[in-house]
Design an enzyme around this catalytic site. Structure first.
Site, PDB file in Angstrom:
ATOM      1  N   HIS A 128       0.850  -1.188   0.000  1.00 23.15           N
ATOM      2  CA  HIS A 128       0.000   0.000   0.000  1.00 23.15           C
ATOM      3  C   HIS A 128       0.888   1.241   0.000  1.00 23.15           C
ATOM      4  O   HIS A 128       2.011   1.218   0.501  1.00 23.15           O
ATOM      5  CB  HIS A 128      -0.871  -0.041   1.261  1.00 23.15           C
ATOM      6  CG  HIS A 128      -1.867   1.071   1.379  1.00 23.15           C
ATOM      7  ND1 HIS A 128      -1.535   2.301   1.879  1.00 23.15           N
ATOM      8  CD2 HIS A 128      -3.178   1.126   1.067  1.00 23.15           C
ATOM      9  CE1 HIS A 128      -2.604   3.071   1.872  1.00 23.15           C
ATOM     10  NE2 HIS A 128      -3.617   2.385   1.392  1.00 23.15           N
ATOM     11  N   ASP A 147       3.347  -3.395   8.796  1.00 25.81           N
ATOM     12  CA  ASP A 147       2.161  -2.580   8.531  1.00 25.81           C
ATOM     13  C   ASP A 147       0.946  -3.453   8.831  1.00 25.81           C
ATOM     14  O   ASP A 147       0.572  -4.313   8.030  1.00 25.81           O
ATOM     15  CB  ASP A 147       2.162  -2.121   7.072  1.00 25.81           C
ATOM     16  CG  ASP A 147       0.879  -1.401   6.679  1.00 25.81           C
ATOM     17  OD1 ASP A 147       0.003  -1.216   7.546  1.00 25.81           O
ATOM     18  OD2 ASP A 147       0.738  -1.047   5.495  1.00 25.81           O
ATOM     19  N   GLN A 178      -4.320  -3.425   7.798  1.00 25.57           N
ATOM     20  CA  GLN A 178      -5.393  -4.267   7.290  1.00 25.57           C
ATOM     21  C   GLN A 178      -5.502  -5.576   8.057  1.00 25.57           C
ATOM     22  O   GLN A 178      -6.515  -6.266   7.967  1.00 25.57           O
ATOM     23  CB  GLN A 178      -5.179  -4.553   5.802  1.00 25.57           C
ATOM     24  CG  GLN A 178      -6.445  -4.878   5.028  1.00 25.57           C
ATOM     25  CD  GLN A 178      -7.459  -3.757   5.113  1.00 25.57           C
ATOM     26  OE1 GLN A 178      -8.530  -3.904   5.711  1.00 25.57           O
ATOM     27  NE2 GLN A 178      -7.150  -2.609   4.540  1.00 25.57           N
ATOM     28  N   LYS A 180      -9.425   1.921  11.071  1.00 24.64           N
ATOM     29  CA  LYS A 180      -9.577   0.567  10.529  1.00 24.64           C
ATOM     30  C   LYS A 180     -10.118  -0.402  11.570  1.00 24.64           C
ATOM     31  O   LYS A 180     -10.677  -1.437  11.224  1.00 24.64           O
ATOM     32  CB  LYS A 180      -8.227   0.036  10.037  1.00 24.64           C
ATOM     33  CG  LYS A 180      -7.534   0.881   8.990  1.00 24.64           C
ATOM     34  CD  LYS A 180      -8.054   0.631   7.606  1.00 24.64           C
ATOM     35  CE  LYS A 180      -7.113   1.269   6.587  1.00 24.64           C
ATOM     36  NZ  LYS A 180      -7.656   1.237   5.224  1.00 24.64           N
ATOM     37  N   CYS A 217      -5.085   2.680  -3.501  1.00 26.58           N
ATOM     38  CA  CYS A 217      -3.802   3.216  -3.032  1.00 26.58           C
ATOM     39  C   CYS A 217      -2.716   2.145  -3.021  1.00 26.58           C
ATOM     40  O   CYS A 217      -1.836   2.126  -2.137  1.00 26.58           O
ATOM     41  CB  CYS A 217      -3.951   3.846  -1.645  1.00 26.58           C
ATOM     42  SG  CYS A 217      -4.983   5.319  -1.631  1.00 26.58           S
TER      43      CYS A 217
END
Length: 444
Positions: free
Chosen positions: A126, A200, A203, A226, A371
């Site tokens: 991303h 990261d 998600q 999120k 993105c």
């Protein structure tokens, strides 16, 4: 242990604000909104909303106020660090720095690495994880077609990288396909070569437990919006030495212990981590919301995982019946994933379908490149698409079996019969022609 539930139902999970929201259609009716865009931003947990309402009368300045409300707000803000540590199983001596979001946290980390640090990452990341790392010391690795190959290629790249500080940046779950990356295996490779690794988890965190000790990563980042706390807070968790040695990412009040006047220059003694990188008035409401979401999700992982498993299986099975539909995948259709599915429908513009799903069926999905332009461009090329856009349906605590079934049925109707309404392009996006749907009263 897996919860035994009848097919077509899901276990009880924490409630979200807006679950009963009804939206207008261009045809005049109103229907329950089917929010299948959780991967972009998740709705607010009811428990988070209640916690924010409880805090607001006590809201005051943080850290430097003598008043009682200020002391309460400061306690709330600092206790939030403990909630985040528990959520990711971080060690007590690891820094918890509050930021605006994942993008902010990764930019902070990028500004804090020592000079000449070699940074390695896969190009399917991303943009939040891809763009902060640019320059001659950055190696972007083409994403291979299997998770095992990703581990092998990272091993080769680290072996060939310069001696000195090195950092590997990897995502936990793809925001395009939902596929899980082999984080623990990649971390083992990084350790073998003396490199650090940053995760990261933006998600991943809404769908699976994040255990930084179990997967052995040095840093983890994620966003409140999120994980059902959309109040403008994110977090960077990890080793403090690089952060302590770096100039503050944002300078101002709170990041300083002392500022003195030396005539032609200012003398500045910076605060220690975490305050060093939290200049300005802290977002105590957002941070409290983030902490409460961490606590709530941490108590409901079993139900959350089963809820998502049922819906994801139903969604993928349903989409497979749509003529011309191709699901996008980095590592293959059978690779484990969270509740995110991206796809194209041959001969149908993704933006056009998204507009029709919203206007005629009250279904919210995402269209575009999410993105993650490099990843999407490559995947679209693999399925023979000529566009640079796909559709993405993403599940979460606000999703239901009915939402999934409505999406599949609506797509089948749009593909076989076409839309009921006319659409035009406006500023590069498809919109209903003569759209007279009423806006909510606060926008009137």
């Amino acid at each position: 242990m897996t919860i035994a539930i009848p097919r077509g139902t899901t276990p009880a999970v924490p409630g979200v604000v807006g679950a009963s929201l009804r939206v207008p259609l261009v045809t005049g009716e109103r229907v329950e909104y089917a929010n299948l865009d959780h991967a972009a931003s998740a709705p607010c947990l009811e428990q988070v909303r209640d916690a924010v309402d409880e805090l607001l009368p006590w809201y005051a300045s943080v850290h430097r106020g003598a008043g009682f409300a200020s002391q309460v707000s400061t306690r709330v803000y600092e206790q939030a660090r403990d909630s985040v540590r528990r959520f990711v199983n971080a060690r007590a001596n690891e820094a918890v720095v509050f930021t605006r979001n994942t993008t902010d946290a990764l930019n902070l980390l990028a500004r804090s690495v020592p000079r000449h640090t070699a940074v390695l990452l896969f190009d399917a990341e991303h943009h939040a994880a891809l763009l902060p790392w640019r320059g001659p010391n950055v190696r972007r690795i083409p994403t291979p077609s299997t998770a095992a190959a990703a581990v092998a290629v990272l091993d080769r790249e680290l072996a060939a990288s310069p001696v000195g500080p090195r950092l590997v940046v990897v995502t936990g779950a793809s925001n395009v396909t939902g596929e899980l990356w082999p984080v623990a295996e990649l971390a083992q490779v990084a350790r073998r070569h003396g490199a650090r690794i940053a995760l990261d988890a933006a998600q991943l965190a809404p769908h699976r437990p994040v255990d930084v000790r179990a997967v052995d990563v040095d840093y983890a980042v994620f966003s409140g919006h999120k994980i059902y706390a959309p109040f403008g807070a994110g977090v960077l968790v990890g080793r403090s030495d690089w952060l302590q040695a770096a100039e503050p990412y944002l300078v101002g009040g709170g990041a300083t212990k002392k500022v003195s006047d030396h005539g032609d220059r200012l003398g500045v003694a910076w605060s220690a981590v975490p305050e060093r990188h939290e200049a300005g008035s802290p977002n105590v409401v957002g941070v409290h919301a983030l902490a409460v979401a961490c606590d709530v999700l941490g108590r409901h992982w079993e139900q959350t995982a089963e809820h998502e498993r049922v819906l994801l299986e139903r969604l993928r099975e349903g989409l497979a019946t749509i003529p011309g539909l191709r699901e996008l995948s980095l590592f293959g259709a059978d690779h484990e994933r969270v509740g995110v599915v991206s796809f194209t429908v041959g001969g149908h513009d993704a933006g056009y379908l998204a507009a029709a799903l919203s206007a005629e069926y009250g279904i919210g999905v995402r269209d575009g490149a999410f993105c993650a332009h490099i990843a999407v461009t490559r995947l679209l090329g693999e399925v023979g698409a000529h566009e640079e856009r796909a559709l993405r349906a993403s599940l979460g605590l606000g999703s239901t079996v009915d939402h999934v079934d409505r999406l599949v049925a609506a797509l089948r109707t749009l593909v076989s019969e076409g839309p009921k309404w006319s659409y035009v392009q406006q500023d590069g996006r498809w919109v209903p022609e003569n759209d007279e749907r009423p806006l909510p009263p606060f926008l009137s």
